[in-house]
Design an enzyme around this catalytic site. Structure first.
Site, mmCIF file in Angstrom:
data_model
loop_
_atom_site.group_PDB
_atom_site.id
_atom_site.type_symbol
_atom_site.label_atom_id
_atom_site.label_comp_id
_atom_site.label_asym_id
_atom_site.label_seq_id
_atom_site.Cartn_x
_atom_site.Cartn_y
_atom_site.Cartn_z
ATOM 1 N N ASP A 52 0.833 -1.202 0.000
ATOM 2 C CA ASP A 52 0.000 0.000 0.000
ATOM 3 C C ASP A 52 0.873 1.260 0.000
ATOM 4 O O ASP A 52 1.706 1.440 0.891
ATOM 5 C CB ASP A 52 -0.889 -0.028 1.255
ATOM 6 N N ASP A 53 0.692 2.096 -1.002
ATOM 7 C CA ASP A 53 1.406 3.389 -1.075
ATOM 8 C C ASP A 53 2.927 3.237 -1.133
ATOM 9 O O ASP A 53 3.656 4.128 -0.679
ATOM 10 C CB ASP A 53 1.041 4.299 0.125
ATOM 11 N N CYS A 107 -5.901 4.065 -3.772
ATOM 12 C CA CYS A 107 -6.189 2.698 -3.323
ATOM 13 C C CYS A 107 -7.449 2.063 -3.897
ATOM 14 O O CYS A 107 -7.397 1.019 -4.537
ATOM 15 C CB CYS A 107 -6.381 2.681 -1.812
ATOM 16 N N HIS A 144 -11.114 -2.074 1.463
ATOM 17 C CA HIS A 144 -11.259 -0.726 0.881
ATOM 18 C C HIS A 144 -12.119 -0.676 -0.381
ATOM 19 O O HIS A 144 -11.886 0.147 -1.270
ATOM 20 C CB HIS A 144 -9.880 -0.089 0.609
ATOM 21 N N ASP A 198 -0.069 -0.611 -4.954
ATOM 22 C CA ASP A 198 -1.422 -0.271 -5.431
ATOM 23 C C ASP A 198 -1.474 1.084 -6.107
ATOM 24 O O ASP A 198 -2.414 1.377 -6.849
ATOM 25 C CB ASP A 198 -2.437 -0.320 -4.281
ATOM 26 N N ASN A 199 -0.515 1.929 -5.808
ATOM 27 C CA ASN A 199 -0.401 3.254 -6.453
ATOM 28 C C ASN A 199 0.988 3.765 -6.096
ATOM 29 O O ASN A 199 1.724 3.102 -5.361
ATOM 30 C CB ASN A 199 -1.503 4.222 -5.976
ATOM 31 N N LYS A 204 1.438 9.784 -5.277
ATOM 32 C CA LYS A 204 0.108 9.190 -5.100
ATOM 33 C C LYS A 204 -0.953 10.279 -5.330
ATOM 34 O O LYS A 204 -0.725 11.428 -4.979
ATOM 35 C CB LYS A 204 -0.021 8.661 -3.668
#
Ligand SMILES: *[C@@H]1O[C@H](CO)[C@@H](O)[C@H](O)[C@H]1NC(C)=O
Ligand SMILES: *[C@@H]1O[C@H](CO)[C@@H](O)[C@H](O)[C@H]1NC(C)=O
Ligand SMILES: *[C@@H]1O[C@H](CO)[C@@H](O)[C@H](O)[C@H]1NC(C)=O
Ligand SMILES: *[C@@H]1O[C@H](CO)[C@@H](O)[C@H](O)[C@H]1NC(C)=O
Ligand SMILES: *[C@@H]1O[C@H](CO)[C@@H](O)[C@H](O)[C@H]1NC(C)=O
Length: 468
Positions: free
Chosen positions: A22-23, A60, A116, A265-266, A283
């Site tokens: 994540d991130d 996300c 999410h 994810d990003n 992001k």
């Protein structure tokens, strides 16, 4: 058909382990940046295939939408933003999810980590969307130890579940360890020879808030910025989690027939502590720094060509049809994603020459890639610079004004320094036409106002489905 089965021999569809960080920034992994200590990830990336042009959405929820449906978020109404826990938004029930499809093919499907994709009704939650089991949190961010979202009255709720029940991991246990322990417990419950496993591991790491046990932060003692030191420690804790899970896969015999995919994810949030250099932006932006994910695939024996960097275009929507095809299924006609197995396994040319970065009808921006060219319409978003580390400068923070259309040749200028729109009006008009073609198919963004009925006070202090 019989001939095909004989030609394929006794090969059973593989176990698929899909790991999502994540991130995580482009420059926050060891194979891009030798200051990062990520030996487990690096070893698999280098022994497998590094995916160097693997694209994701700027935030996300939209990326997770792609993984789960194979459709762009501008076709599901989730294109605008991440879902806040008090918004009655969700992945629409009309889409069949990847785990639902895999279950029809007799896969056992498990998820550990961050959902999410909405939870205002039970029918939108993981165990109703194809997963045999779920441990993790429904929302987008929370404390890594207490699993609380925020500390103001409207937000102060607990978000952690095992299947549908509120679950309290041992006090003070860090989320990367909780996720790892559950992943290994799943491996102990699945037969590596007779079962086929789909294990979806969307880690909490390394999203804000910046929290990590001291020993990981200490690995970066020579980094002077506290936020960056903590963030890098979080990345190394994630790496250890991946290492532990991979060892468990090997010890238990899964690696004889397993594919591991790892992706961010990003892009990294440069305003928090991530680093996407040399790519531009952060992001939430349409720049490469927001949308090009650090990614690789690894397998002991399923890949025909390994140990190299693959520059073929891959998009987040492609994992659904790629995994489904590997599992023996057939993706629906008209799906945005395409099967990329020949590219990934043998280095064949990508099955796509075009993809849409996003079409956001609320921010009024969009971007498309066709061949080497990228067209950005409107403002790509906030955080537009090439920022090494926080704190960001005022000019990074400013929402600069941009021409209506910017054009970049990503093959020669991947860092987006040179807008060449004025030199190539013909290319601009071709890409505008392609973008308009896709816009005509857009579903409006389903953004909803916060609903006070979501308040955890109504549910014993827990963020809980049942208010939409
Ligand atoms: C910090 O230490 C690591 C490991 O010893 C080293 O690779 C890196 O270059 C150092 N970074 C700085 C900024 O000195
Ligand atoms: C799944 O398992 C069922 C029950 O064992 C079997 O009838 C069916 O053919 C299997 N489907 C596939 C796609 O293997
Ligand atoms: C969650 O579901 C899985 C699969 O049915 C089961 O093995 C596990 O025991 C369940 N966990 C709890 C706490 O109910
Ligand atoms: C990895 O395994 C080691 C050895 O069992 C353990 O000490 C460590 O906490 C584990 N790390 C994670 C993130 O699960
Ligand atoms: C990976 O992509 C970057 C950015 O486009 C490029 O500069 C680099 O050469 C690529 N790496 C390899 C090994 O192809």
């Amino acid at each position: 058909m019989l001939v095909n089965l004989i030609l394929l021999g006794a090969a059973k569809p593989p176990h698929i382990i899909f790991m999502v960080a994540d991130d995580l920034g482009w420059n926050d992994v060891g194979w891009h940046n030798d200051q990062m200590f990520t030996p487990n990830l690096d070893n698999m990336a280098r022994a497998g295939v590094i995916l160097n042009s693997s694209y994701v959405q700027p935030v996300c929820t939209p990326s997770r939408n792609c993984y789960m449906t194979g459709y762009y978020p501008f076709h599901t109404g989730l294109q605008h933003a991440a879902i806040f826990p008090n918004q009655p938004e969700y992945l629409p029930a009309r889409f069949t999810t990847l785990p639902q499809k895999l279950k029809q093919l007799n896969y056992t499907t498990h998820m550990v980590g961050k959902w999410h994709l909405g939870f205002c009704d039970w029918k939108y939650t993981p165990t109703y969307r194809g997963f045999d089991s779920f441990m993790g949190f429904y929302s987008g961010r929370e404390d890594y130890y207490t699993h609380m979202i925020g500390n103001t009255r409207d937000w102060n709720g607990y978000d952690f579940r095992f299947n549908t029940s509120v679950h309290r991991p041992p006090d003070g246990e860090y989320s990367a360890n909780v996720i790892t322990a559950r992943a290994i417990e799943i491996l102990d419950s699945v037969d590596p020879v007779n079962d086929q496993l789909y294990l979806y591991l969307p880690f909490q790491s390394v999203h804000a808030p910046l929290q990590v046990p001291q020993q990981y932060e200490d690995m970066y003692a020579n980094i002077s910025t506290k936020a960056r030191r903590t963030y890098c420690g979080m990345v190394s804790a994630l790496d250890e989690a991946v290492g532990n899970i991979t060892s468990a896969l090997r010890d238990r015999g899964f690696m004889d027939n397993a594919l591991i995919v790892f992706t961010s994810d990003n892009g990294g949030a440069t305003n928090i502590a991530a680093n996407n250099l040399p790519l531009r932006g952060s992001k939430t932006t349409l720049w490469e720094g927001g949308t090009r994910g650090a990614a690789f695939v690894y397998s002991d024996n399923l890949l025909n060509k390994t140990g190299y960097t693959n520059n073929e275009l891959i998009h987040a929507v492609d994992w659904f049809p790629t995994f489904l095809t590997l599992a023996g299924g057939a993706p629906d006609a008209g799906m945005d994603g395409v099967n990329q197995w020949p590219t990934i396994s043998s280095g064949a040319p990508s099955a796509r020459s075009e993809f849409v970065y996003n079409i956001d009808d609320i921010d009024n921006n969009a971007a498309i890639r066709v061949g080497q060219y990228k067209l950005i319409e409107g403002s790509p978003g906030q955080f537009n610079g090439w920022t090494p580390l926080p704190p960001l400068t005022a000019s990074d923070m400013a929402t600069a004004s941009f021409p209506q259309y910017q054009l970049f040749d990503i093959e020669v200028d991947p860092t987006e320094h040179n807008d060449i729109a004025n030199d190539h009006p013909d290319v601009v008009s071709k890409l505008v036409n392609r973008l308009n073609f896709h816009k005509a198919t857009m579903v409006p963004s389903n953004m909803q106002a916060a609903d006070p009925a979501s308040n955890p006070d109504n549910f014993g202090g827990n963020w809980t489905p049942g208010w939409c």
